[in-house]
Design a protein around this motif. Structure first.
Motif, PDB file in Angstrom:
ATOM      1  N   GLU A 186       0.832  -1.200   0.000  1.00 19.80           N
ATOM      2  CA  GLU A 186       0.000   0.000   0.000  1.00 19.80           C
ATOM      3  C   GLU A 186       0.867   1.251   0.000  1.00 19.80           C
ATOM      4  O   GLU A 186       0.565   2.225  -0.694  1.00 19.80           O
ATOM      5  CB  GLU A 186      -0.903  -0.012   1.233  1.00 19.80           C
ATOM      6  CG  GLU A 186      -1.803   1.208   1.328  1.00 19.80           C
ATOM      7  CD  GLU A 186      -2.621   1.205   2.606  1.00 19.80           C
ATOM      8  OE1 GLU A 186      -3.449   2.120   2.775  1.00 19.80           O
ATOM      9  OE2 GLU A 186      -2.430   0.288   3.436  1.00 19.80           O
ATOM     10  N   LYS A 189       2.877   1.133  -3.434  1.00 21.00           N
ATOM     11  CA  LYS A 189       1.976   1.049  -4.594  1.00 21.00           C
ATOM     12  C   LYS A 189       2.574   0.185  -5.716  1.00 21.00           C
ATOM     13  O   LYS A 189       2.574   0.536  -6.884  1.00 21.00           O
ATOM     14  CB  LYS A 189       1.665   2.449  -5.143  1.00 21.00           C
ATOM     15  CG  LYS A 189       0.887   3.324  -4.171  1.00 21.00           C
ATOM     16  CD  LYS A 189       0.575   4.683  -4.779  1.00 21.00           C
ATOM     17  CE  LYS A 189      -0.303   5.510  -3.879  1.00 21.00           C
ATOM     18  NZ  LYS A 189       0.237   5.706  -2.504  1.00 21.00           N
ATOM     19  N   PHE A 218      -6.647   0.639  -5.317  1.00 21.28           N
ATOM     20  CA  PHE A 218      -7.076   1.856  -4.615  1.00 21.28           C
ATOM     21  C   PHE A 218      -8.363   2.404  -5.227  1.00 21.28           C
ATOM     22  O   PHE A 218      -8.657   2.220  -6.420  1.00 21.28           O
ATOM     23  CB  PHE A 218      -5.978   2.925  -4.687  1.00 21.28           C
ATOM     24  CG  PHE A 218      -4.693   2.503  -4.025  1.00 21.28           C
ATOM     25  CD1 PHE A 218      -4.489   2.734  -2.669  1.00 21.28           C
ATOM     26  CD2 PHE A 218      -3.694   1.878  -4.759  1.00 21.28           C
ATOM     27  CE1 PHE A 218      -3.310   2.343  -2.066  1.00 21.28           C
ATOM     28  CE2 PHE A 218      -2.515   1.496  -4.153  1.00 21.28           C
ATOM     29  CZ  PHE A 218      -2.319   1.722  -2.796  1.00 21.28           C
ATOM     30  N   ARG A 224      -8.223   5.609  -1.000  1.00 20.27           N
ATOM     31  CA  ARG A 224      -8.034   4.580  -0.010  1.00 20.27           C
ATOM     32  C   ARG A 224      -7.915   3.209  -0.682  1.00 20.27           C
ATOM     33  O   ARG A 224      -8.406   3.004  -1.787  1.00 20.27           O
ATOM     34  CB  ARG A 224      -9.181   4.576   0.997  1.00 20.27           C
ATOM     35  CG  ARG A 224      -9.252   5.834   1.848  1.00 20.27           C
ATOM     36  CD  ARG A 224     -10.422   5.733   2.794  1.00 20.27           C
ATOM     37  NE  ARG A 224     -10.494   6.936   3.644  1.00 20.27           N
ATOM     38  CZ  ARG A 224     -11.448   7.124   4.548  1.00 20.27           C
ATOM     39  NH1 ARG A 224     -12.417   6.215   4.699  1.00 20.27           N
ATOM     40  NH2 ARG A 224     -11.447   8.243   5.281  1.00 20.27           N
ATOM     41  N   ILE A 225      -7.329   2.303   0.042  1.00 20.20           N
ATOM     42  CA  ILE A 225      -7.139   0.964  -0.486  1.00 20.20           C
ATOM     43  C   ILE A 225      -8.475   0.228  -0.504  1.00 20.20           C
ATOM     44  O   ILE A 225      -9.218   0.214   0.485  1.00 20.20           O
ATOM     45  CB  ILE A 225      -6.083   0.181   0.342  1.00 20.20           C
ATOM     46  CG1 ILE A 225      -5.762  -1.149  -0.338  1.00 20.20           C
ATOM     47  CG2 ILE A 225      -6.499   0.003   1.795  1.00 20.20           C
ATOM     48  CD1 ILE A 225      -4.549  -1.865   0.261  1.00 20.20           C
TER      49      ILE A 225
END
Length: 559
Positions: A186, A189, A218, A224-225
């Motif tokens: 996360e 990325k 995302f 947000r994830i």
């Protein structure tokens, strides 16, 4: 010959003092050389195995890298498709997975999974939605820990086999290894691999460790994830799939997470690895450092080349020891031969000296008898008898003079110049005699024959020729005639004229008999008016015909 053997035995004297030293030393040196060669051969074999292991590591590492890159590309492509869809179902996910996983490079993976990010309060609705899609008994597990804010249960599987369905509902964010990799993915990325884990689908049965590669997804609006795509791998199956495409013969291939330690071993293909010739190669699996270890097969003892070398070296060492023993034995026999030769040489020396002494005495006695006979029977009316006695005495003295030269040379080679000088010594006055020629050595018998011939010519010249008057001279020149003969020229100058009519004397017949018949060489005697000229050929014999006798004489003197 005696000196040669004496020198030979002298250099080998230590063999006799230490008869076992040479065989043992030869055997030890040969075995040391054999062991050194075998050791070098083994090192070369090990070096070659290490080079082969390094080449195999490069091949396997490249293949592993291609396989991991294919899976990460697969995850990236799936993530791009999922970003465009918010209504993903299990059936649609299966179709999407099948469309993207047609390449052989995707082999070794346990498929692909989607884990949606939810909160603990969303668990009941999330479970109900999954059961409505036909996933009966779907339950999020384990129960969320107190204070947990995010869960990521396995939501969909690309290929939901009965074994893989054991992963449904498992909260991957609940386990430390998985959570660490998800947080890193996360944050960065990009796809990130976990450390060694136990796959949920292998729960309840023995299996090798595994690992997962996570690709975060995302929300475009909030950033947000939304969840993570996961590619689970059984490390052993994954490594075997790599080896199948790149055979490495009998090499052992192992994969470690980070450090090469038993507790970090992920997978191993081939026989148990050994440290001899081992090659370690760092590899990156989805941005996680791992180590690929390739080990050549353990050699069962010595190589065939080393065994053959040791066998042949042992045989050679034995042969050298045997030869050394024979040399030592020969040295002992040579010493015994030397003692016998010394004894024989001593006897020969005594006999030779005694024989020379008796020959000299005999010649002296003959001369005394001739002189006594001539004194008692001197008859002025019989000049022929006196002339005969003088001639006989001169010839015996010529033999004696040459004999003295041969004794001085121990019956070896005698210089031609020395023979001529000895015979002309009584007549050499000022420049009456001229000698010219190279150094030439004659055999004993040939020296005696030349001495008699020169004596007859000198006697004739002293009576009728150049040696009988003042101002005349005799020129004697010699030169090599071919490789095995020497030509001697006698020439009288400024002497009394030689009469055209003369009788053939005994001296001429003696020279012809000696040179032409006994030596078998050409002889030419010319009684020219201005002076007598004589040309004779003498053989230059090989020293082997009389060298042994000379060597024995020299050895007798030394001994």
């Amino acid at each position: 010959m005696d000196r040669i053997i004496a020198h030979k035995v002298g250099t080998q004297g230590w063999y006799e003092r230490m008869p076992r030293a040479l065989p043992i030393a030869g055997f030890v040196l040969a075995m040391l050389a054999t062991l050194l060669y075998a050791y070098t051969t083994e090192r070369t074999e090990n070096r070659q195995r290490r080079q082969q292991a390094r080449a195999a590591a490069s091949v396997v590492g490249a293949s592993l890298g291609r396989r991991v890159n294919a899976h990460t590309a697969y995850l990236r492509a799936t993530a791009l498709l999922l970003e465009k869809r918010n209504d993903m179902t299990q059936a649609a996910f299966i179709v999407l997975s099948q469309e993207l996983s047609g390449d052989d490079e995707y082999r070794g993976s346990e498929g692909i999974s989607w884990a949606e990010a939810i909160t603990p309060g969303q668990i009941p609705a999330f479970e109900a939605a999954r059961r409505a899609e036909g996933m009966t008994n779907f339950t999020v597990h384990p129960a969320p820990a107190p204070g947990a804010r995010v869960l990521m249960p396995v939501t969909y599987l690309g290929d939901p086999t009965p074994r893989r369905r054991l992963s449904y509902g498992f909260d991957m964010y609940s386990e430390i290894q998985r959570r660490t990799a998800i947080d890193r993915a996360e944050h960065e990325k990009r796809p990130i691999a976990t450390g060694p884990i136990r796959l949920e689908m292998d729960r309840g049965r023995p299996a090798w460790p595994g690992f997962l590669i996570y690709m975060p997804l995302f929300d475009k609006g909030t950033g947000r994830i939304r969840g993570v795509l996961g590619a689970p791998f059984n490390a052993q199956v994954f490594l075997q799939s790599v080896i199948e495409l790149e055979p490495v013969n009998d090499f052992a291939v192992s994969l470690y997470d980070g450090a090469v330690r038993p507790d970090r071993l992920l997978a191993q293909v081939g026989p148990a690895e050994g440290s001899d010739g081992q090659v370690q190669m760092p590899v990156m699996v989805a941005h996680r450092p791992m180590v690929l270890v390739v080990s050549p097969p353990a050699a069962p003892g010595l190589s065939k080349v080393a065994i053959i070398t040791l066998a042949l070296g042992s045989v050679v060492a034995g042969l050298l020891a045997g030869m050394a023993w024979l040399v030592a034995r020969q040295a002992s026999e040579d010493r015994a031969s030397l003692a016998w030769l010394r004894e024989q040489a001593s006897i020969r020396g005594v006999l030779s000296r005694e024989l020379n002494h008796r020959v000299k005495n005999t010649l002296a006695n003959v001369l005394s008898i001739i002189a006594l006979t001539r004194r008692r029977n001197r008859d002025p009316s019989s000049p022929a008898l006196n002339e005969f006695a003088d001639a006989l005495e001169g010839r015996i003295r010529a033999l004696s003079a040459t004999h003295d030269l041969l004794i001085a040379s121990n019956w070896g080679t005698t210089p031609l110049r020395g023979v001529i000088e000895a015979e002309l010594a009584p007549y050499a006055r000022g420049d009456t005699v001229m000698l010219e020629g190279p150094d030439v050595e004659l055999a004993p018998n040939d020296a005696l024959s030349l001495g008699l011939a020169i004596h007859e010519l000198a006697t004739n010249a002293s009576k009728y020729g150049a040696l009988s008057v003042e101002g005349a001279c005799v020129c004697i020149r010699w030169a090599l005639y071919g490789a095995d003969r020497v030509r001697v020229n006698w020439e009288e100058c400024r002497g009394p004229p030689v009469p055209e009519q003369r009788q053939r004397g005994f001296g001429t017949e003696l020279i012809e008999r000696i040179l032409a018949h006994e030596l078998g060489e050409r002889f030419e005697l010319v009684f020219a008016r201005e002076g007598v000229r004589c040309e004779m050929l003498l053989p230059l014999r090989s020293p082997a015909m009389f060298k042994m006798r000379a060597k024995r004489g020299e050895g007798a003197d030394q001994l």
